[in-house]
Design an enzyme around this catalytic site. Structure first.
Site, short mmCIF file in Angstrom:
data_model
loop_
_atom_site.label_atom_id
_atom_site.label_comp_id
_atom_site.label_asym_id
_atom_site.label_seq_id
_atom_site.Cartn_x
_atom_site.Cartn_y
_atom_site.Cartn_z
N GLU A 2 -12.36 10.26 7.63
CA GLU A 2 -12.76 10.16 9.13
C GLU A 2 -11.87 11.18 9.88
OE1 GLU A 2 -11.66 7.07 11.78
OE2 GLU A 2 -10.13 6.54 10.70
N ARG A 62 -7.63 12.55 18.66
CA ARG A 62 -6.50 12.01 19.62
C ARG A 62 -5.17 11.99 19.14
NH1 ARG A 62 -4.85 7.45 16.61
NH2 ARG A 62 -6.66 6.35 15.66
N GLU A 104 -8.49 12.70 8.18
CA GLU A 104 -8.09 11.77 7.13
C GLU A 104 -8.77 11.94 5.87
OE1 GLU A 104 -6.46 8.15 9.89
OE2 GLU A 104 -8.06 7.51 8.68
N LYS A 158 -2.20 1.18 8.60
CA LYS A 158 -0.76 1.69 7.83
C LYS A 158 0.62 1.05 8.51
CE LYS A 158 -3.43 5.81 9.04
NZ LYS A 158 -3.91 6.68 10.10
N VAL A 204 -0.66 7.40 16.03
CA VAL A 204 0.65 6.40 16.20
C VAL A 204 1.92 7.18 15.29
CG1 VAL A 204 1.57 4.36 15.33
CG2 VAL A 204 -0.79 4.57 16.26
P1 ADP Z 1 -3.83 5.70 13.74
O1 ADP Z 1 -5.29 5.97 13.16
O2 ADP Z 1 -3.20 6.57 14.67
O3 ADP Z 1 -2.68 5.41 12.60
P2 ADP Z 1 -4.42 2.95 14.38
O4 ADP Z 1 -5.69 3.26 13.33
O5 ADP Z 1 -3.56 2.21 13.75
O6 ADP Z 1 -3.55 4.51 14.57
O7 ADP Z 1 -5.08 2.65 15.56
C1 ADP Z 1 -4.30 2.76 16.77
C2 ADP Z 1 -4.58 2.00 17.80
O8 ADP Z 1 -5.89 2.18 18.16
C3 ADP Z 1 -4.47 0.67 17.14
O9 ADP Z 1 -3.93 -0.13 18.52
C4 ADP Z 1 -5.88 0.19 16.93
O10 ADP Z 1 -6.11 -1.21 17.23
C5 ADP Z 1 -6.56 1.22 18.18
N1 ADP Z 1 -7.82 1.57 17.59
C6 ADP Z 1 -8.26 2.51 16.79
N2 ADP Z 1 -9.60 2.85 16.42
C7 ADP Z 1 -10.17 1.90 17.52
C8 ADP Z 1 -11.41 1.65 17.66
N3 ADP Z 1 -12.45 2.34 17.33
N4 ADP Z 1 -11.76 0.45 18.56
C9 ADP Z 1 -10.66 -0.17 19.03
N5 ADP Z 1 -9.42 0.10 18.59
C10 ADP Z 1 -9.07 1.10 17.91
P1 ADP Z 2 -9.93 3.17 10.43
O1 ADP Z 2 -11.05 3.98 11.27
O2 ADP Z 2 -10.00 1.76 10.73
O3 ADP Z 2 -8.76 3.93 10.21
P2 ADP Z 2 -10.79 4.44 7.94
O4 ADP Z 2 -12.24 4.64 7.40
O5 ADP Z 2 -9.89 5.53 8.13
O6 ADP Z 2 -10.69 3.33 8.90
O7 ADP Z 2 -9.98 3.55 6.69
C1 ADP Z 2 -9.08 3.24 6.88
C2 ADP Z 2 -8.24 2.70 5.39
O8 ADP Z 2 -9.25 1.83 4.56
C3 ADP Z 2 -8.01 3.89 4.67
O9 ADP Z 2 -6.47 4.41 4.96
C4 ADP Z 2 -7.90 3.47 3.11
O10 ADP Z 2 -6.82 2.72 2.84
C5 ADP Z 2 -8.98 2.40 3.46
N1 ADP Z 2 -10.30 3.16 2.79
C6 ADP Z 2 -11.38 3.44 3.57
N2 ADP Z 2 -12.30 3.95 2.86
C7 ADP Z 2 -12.00 4.02 1.85
C8 ADP Z 2 -12.80 4.00 0.55
N3 ADP Z 2 -13.84 4.71 0.36
N4 ADP Z 2 -12.05 3.75 -0.72
C9 ADP Z 2 -10.95 3.23 -0.74
N5 ADP Z 2 -10.37 2.90 0.49
C10 ADP Z 2 -10.95 3.17 1.50
MG MG Z 3 -8.69 5.82 9.87
#
Ligand code: ADP
Ligand code: ADP
Ligand code: MG
Length: 549
Positions: free
Chosen positions: A384, A388, A371, A333, A391
């Site tokens: 997912e 917690r 989400e 994001k 951000v």
């Molecule tokens: P949010 O989902 O709160 O918008 P982000 O996905 O950007 O946040 O993650 C927030 C912080 O946590 C970032 O610094 C990211 O690198 C860290 N983070 C999130 N999930 C994990 C993970 N599974 N392992 C390591 N770092 C993670």
């Molecule tokens: P993270 O644990 O890193 O936050 P997410 O599963 O929440 O991972 O996915 C992060 C981003 O990836 C989502 O916000 C979306 O933009 C993209 N994404 C994840 N899954 C899909 C999907 N099945 N189709 C399209 N985009 C996806």
């Molecule tokens: Mg996510």
């Protein structure tokens, strides 16, 4: 005997005909101050005051019942009072160890200070001059710069809790923030075993959601719509190909332990899928210590819409509306806004209900985020749950007026949720931009260094959550996010104008930042219009070519 401890003041309206029953039930036992005894109608209003020092015991058999109380300024409390024999175990928190760094550590310390709660900061040797260290009441150095040797080292964090007395008083807690140990069930259960409250859900709930593939299974069982894909973990590349042929390409390979936008790979055909499989698994093993993968259909042009949920220890759960986080780079994001520009009351109710059901399905407690991907056709799919604080939580705070960290602490103390769903009103529009010390035009390469000077915008409706200050040297060991610029306005249009003004004023000297990128985003017509924004926005609008400076 049932023991209640409340630290709330609220008024009750009691039917006069029931007054004696009401008095007999609990008026005498609580510190009840007559509020308006001379009433026009058949009701008598009372003001009840429970101080933090008050601890009243009432025989559970003589609690008030629904018919005694007509209305209460605190509906959740009213509900609770009439629940016969319900027991709240409230354990006030006196001190919080903040198991994090950066802006979120500062954010947590600020709420604690306002609540009169003492704070302990932990820090690595790279963070001696960090703002969270300067702001906390007590500080403990816990190790070397590498996260593994400090912020991720459970033994060191618990040792810091021990030497600051957190393990013995029974009135202390650990706030994990986001990232680091926030979704680590070994850490949360260790905290509880050592006698310090973990501000977050149970280890069971963390495990149910921390593994993204397991989380989807749990959600499917709870009737929450999910993105089609593998049923659980893939055994090998061939299984991935078989499933992909069934659901159709393109597909995403996702690390079950992934997070922060990492561990996700797009495959458009079987060759790509086969060639990506090993690499994706090896990368996930290296990054998250878990190489297991699952597969998901790639949803074309979705919006990322997430719901903030809150649940207490007594089975109550509500949501605080949604956040639209569709403006992303590499699945992470960049800009978040609340409410979502295409949200309708009907859709919010549906998504909110799905999110609350998700929380209830795992007996969730505390703040969490569910989400979803929202398709252009208005269908939504669970992606997912983050167990917690998120951000982007400030934009929800701006439109609800609720301090999310404060509410997390109250829930952790064992208090019931002070709101019912109908108490939550969303007001105006809030937007957040993540300011990272990165070079957007150089593939978002992090460029840490010294902030030689800094000017931060101000004025009505502007908030800056950050840990940087003039002269501060950004450590290269951690996340490149250096602050969050948040605006609130009565309408989306006004919020956008405010953000543009703030982005123009903002001046960070010494390190490059994503500010010029945000200026380009906020000048984009599609963004301003808001209706046709999808997660591929940065690429489809070729925003990088419009970045000036
Ligand atoms: P949010 O989902 O709160 O918008 P982000 O996905 O950007 O946040 O993650 C927030 C912080 O946590 C970032 O610094 C990211 O690198 C860290 N983070 C999130 N999930 C994990 C993970 N599974 N392992 C390591 N770092 C993670
Ligand atoms: P993270 O644990 O890193 O936050 P997410 O599963 O929440 O991972 O996915 C992060 C981003 O990836 C989502 O916000 C979306 O933009 C993209 N994404 C994840 N899954 C899909 C999907 N099945 N189709 C399209 N985009 C996806
Ligand atoms: Mg996510």
């Amino acid at each position: 005997m049932t023991c209640f401890t409340f630290v709330e003041t609220f008024s009750l309206k009691v039917r006069k005909s029931n007054l004696s029953a009401f008095r007999n039930s609990f008026v005498h036992r609580f510190k009840v101050l007559p509020y308006k005894e001379t009433c026009r109608n058949a009701f008598s209003s009372w003001r009840l005051e429970y101080g933090s020092q008050s601890n009243f015991s009432v025989p559970s058999t003589s609690l008030a019942t629904e018919q005694h109380i007509v209305s209460s300024s605190s509906s959740a409390l009213k509900e609770k009072l009439v629940e016969k024999g319900q027991k709240y175990k409230v354990k006030p928190i006196k001190k919080v160890l903040v198991a994090n760094r950066g802006e979120i550590a500062v954010r947590i310390i600020r709420s604690c200070r306002e609540m009169g709660i003492e704070t302990v900061a932990i820090y690595s040797t790279a963070d001696r001059n960090a703002l969270h260290v300067a702001l906390a009441d007590e500080t403990v150095c816990i190790g070397e710069p590498s996260s593994k040797k400090s912020y991720l080292d459970i033994t060191s964090v618990l040792a810091a809790a021990e030497i600051t007395g957190c393990l013995t008083t029974g009135a202390d807690a650990v706030h994990p923030g986001y990232g680091f140990l926030s979704e680590n069930s070994v850490f949360s259960s260790s905290c509880e075993e050592m006698g310090v409250t973990f501000i977050g859900p149970s280890p069971f709930a963390i495990d149910k959601m921390g593994d993204k593939s397991t989380a989807k299974e749990t959600m499917l069982n709870a009737g929450v719509p999910c993105v089609p894909g593998s049923n659980g973990i893939l055994s090998d590349a061939e299984e991935a190909v078989r499933i992909a042929e069934n659901i159709g390409y393109p597909v995403l390979l996702k690390a079950t332990a992934g997070g922060g936008g990492r561990g996700i790979k797009l495959a458009r055909n079987s060759e790509e899928l086969r060639s990506l499989y090993q690499m994706c698994s090896a990368e996930a093993q290296a990054a998250f210590g878990n190489g297991k993968l699952y597969l998901e259909k790639f949803v074309e042009a979705p919006r990322h819409v997430e719901i903030q949920v809150f649940a207490d220890k007594y089975g109550n759960a509500i949501h605080l509306g949604e956040r639209d986080c569709s403006i992303q780079r590499r699945n992470q994001k960049l800009v978040e806004e609340a409410p979502c520009p295409v949200m309708t009351e009907e859709l919010r109710a549906k998504m909110g209900e799905a999110a609350v059901n998700a929380a209830k399905a795992i007996n969730y407690c505390g703040a969490g985020t569910v989400e979803f991907l929202l398709s252009a056709a208005g269908e939504f799919y669970f992606m997912e749950m983050n167990t917690r604080i998120q951000v982007e939580h400030p934009i929800t705070e701006q439109i609800t007026g609720i301090d999310i960290v404060q509410l997390q602490l109250q829930i952790a103390e064992g208090r019931p949720l002070p709101y019912r769903q109908s108490d939550i009103n969303l007001k105006g529009h809030a937007i957040e931009v993540r300011v990272n010390c990165e070079e957007p035009k150089d593939n978002f390469r992090p460029v840490p260094g010294q902030v030689s000077s800094l000017f931060v915008p101000g004025g009505l409706g502007i908030r800056w959550d950050s840990h940087i200050y003039p002269g501060y040297t950004i450590a290269p060991n951690y996340d490149s996010m250096i602050g969050k610029l948040i605006v609130w306005g009565p309408t989306r249009d006004q919020a956008i104008r405010k953000m543009k003004r703030a982005l123009n004023e903002m001046n960070i000297v010494g390190v490059p930042s994503t500010i010029p990128l945000h200026r380009a985003i906020f000048n984009n017509e599609k963004f301003i219009q808001g209706k046709e924004i999808y997660t591929n926005f940065i690429e489809t609008e070729d925003i990088l070519s419009q970045v000036v400076g």
